[in-house]
Design a protein around this motif. Sequence first.
Motif, PDB file in Angstrom:
ATOM      1  N   PRO A 202       6.721  -4.134  10.938  1.00 32.64           N
ATOM      2  CA  PRO A 202       5.618  -4.549  11.807  1.00 32.64           C
ATOM      3  C   PRO A 202       4.630  -3.415  12.059  1.00 32.64           C
ATOM      4  CG  PRO A 202       7.748  -5.117  12.800  1.00 32.64           C
ATOM      5  CD  PRO A 202       8.037  -4.281  11.591  1.00 32.64           C
ATOM      6  N   TYR A 203       5.135  -2.201  12.027  1.00 33.40           N
ATOM      7  CA  TYR A 203       4.338  -0.993  12.230  1.00 33.40           C
ATOM      8  C   TYR A 203       3.274  -0.872  11.136  1.00 33.40           C
ATOM      9  CZ  TYR A 203       4.054   4.182  12.630  1.00 33.40           C
ATOM     10  OH  TYR A 203       3.662   5.477  12.777  1.00 33.40           O
ATOM     11  N   ARG A 206       0.714  -3.920  11.432  1.00 36.06           N
ATOM     12  CA  ARG A 206      -0.256  -3.734  12.509  1.00 36.06           C
ATOM     13  C   ARG A 206      -1.416  -2.861  12.042  1.00 36.06           C
ATOM     14  NH1 ARG A 206       3.141  -2.537  16.134  1.00 36.06           N
ATOM     15  NH2 ARG A 206       2.960  -0.266  16.227  1.00 36.06           N
ATOM     16  N   SER A 207      -1.120  -1.845  11.241  1.00 40.03           N
ATOM     17  CA  SER A 207      -2.183  -1.001  10.693  1.00 40.03           C
ATOM     18  C   SER A 207      -3.087  -1.797   9.760  1.00 40.03           C
ATOM     19  CB  SER A 207      -1.586   0.199   9.951  1.00 40.03           C
ATOM     20  OG  SER A 207      -2.598   0.943   9.314  1.00 40.03           O
ATOM     21  N   ASN A 210      -5.469  -3.838  11.824  1.00 34.40           N
ATOM     22  CA  ASN A 210      -6.533  -3.023  12.405  1.00 34.40           C
ATOM     23  C   ASN A 210      -7.543  -2.593  11.346  1.00 34.40           C
ATOM     24  OD1 ASN A 210      -5.579  -3.138  15.052  1.00 34.40           O
ATOM     25  ND2 ASN A 210      -4.217  -1.399  14.759  1.00 34.40           N
ATOM     26  N   LEU A 241      -0.531 -11.236  11.694  1.00 33.29           N
ATOM     27  CA  LEU A 241      -1.371 -10.142  11.201  1.00 33.29           C
ATOM     28  C   LEU A 241      -2.812 -10.618  11.062  1.00 33.29           C
ATOM     29  CD1 LEU A 241      -0.618  -7.743   8.245  1.00 33.29           C
ATOM     30  CD2 LEU A 241      -2.766  -8.965   8.321  1.00 33.29           C
ATOM     31  N   HIS A 244      -4.616 -11.094  14.348  1.00 35.63           N
ATOM     32  CA  HIS A 244      -5.034  -9.820  14.930  1.00 35.63           C
ATOM     33  C   HIS A 244      -6.204  -9.236  14.135  1.00 35.63           C
ATOM     34  CE1 HIS A 244      -4.417  -6.584  17.714  1.00 35.63           C
ATOM     35  NE2 HIS A 244      -4.265  -5.679  16.756  1.00 35.63           N
TER      36      HIS A 244
END
Length: 387
Positions: A202-203, A206-207, A210, A241, A244
């Motif tokens: 997930p780390y 998330r990038s 973004n 994802l 976001h």
Amino acid sequence: MAEPFKMLLDPAVVRAIGMHLQRVAPSVERVRFEQLALDGLDALELKARAMQIADALEATLPAGFEAGAAILEATLAPVTLDAELGSLRTGPDGLAGWALWPLGEWVARRGLDDPHRALQALHALTQRFTAEWAIRPLLLRHPDTVFATLRRWCDDPSPHVRRLVSEGSRPRLPWGLQLRPLIADPTPTLPLLAALQDDPSPYVRRSVANHLNDIAKDHPAVVADWLRRYLPEASAERRALLRHASRSLVKAGDVAVLVAWGQGAALEGCADLAVTPAQITLGERVALSATLTSLSRRPQALVVDYVIHHVKANGSTSPKVFKGWNLTLAPGETRTLVKQHAVRPITTRVYYPGQHRVALQVNGAVVADAAFELLGLTPASGQSASG
């Protein structure tokens, strides 16, 4: 009271860096390094502290890049793959966490003429602290070399390295050097993001989200096309994802993006917006009451936001979209939505007196409006503020 952010690079961290440098390379002048790094440190904010410590490294490490890089790599703590980088700290076993920001800066400065060796050092550093800022000068100077390396790193066993692929190439990374060629044309990063959007971490995902959101600021059509390609039949993780990644465009009411999410149809019905009280002063609130009535025989998926047209110094206005509600309006339903909006001082906007129009936006289209008047401000007394 929370400790100031700058204390992440405090004198104890400087001394720990000096200790580990001397531990692995007794010839390094530890006392001189600490004197240079600590001189006036208390007065500096976090980024300035990192730059000063990097200056001290430049003054005390060997002149040859290979020798200096080998020393820095030897100071590093053992790798911990299952920890987020923000939780890592320097300890007796070696350097980790925020102490490595100035080490990455040293690599970025001194490794520009040896990109392969510099990337090797950043591969090691980013597993103990992010190298997202340090890799950017290398990417601008040696784009072919760096992108070839990033493609290989998409399959690296370390989630920290895979995250660096996305985070280090983000065109508008906070605190980072802007990558103007990628702001103009994000095409080189798109295959990397496609390879990482279903990453098990997930780390990393998330990038990627973004990064896509960064691209959306300059190339909304690229992200709208991404949604058309990758949203159908997406897994729950990929949908999260992509949601976001498209948040700024959804908030802005981008029709193509709203259509991709099934929220692009115009409201079939009528809307009303009331704003009370009619006049306020800085620091007070207005209440927004939006009433939606469906005239459709089908449920309607709606994104309901509001836009405040802030008065500027010259009397013109500047719109800002604020998140409201995501809802499904049933056939024939009337629903009232209420929200408080505070007009309070922060650091991102100067308020001026006058009438502030408020527009109700449903699936990207304005369906109703109202206004309130801000009193008691003059050009001399205007303060930084936002709602």
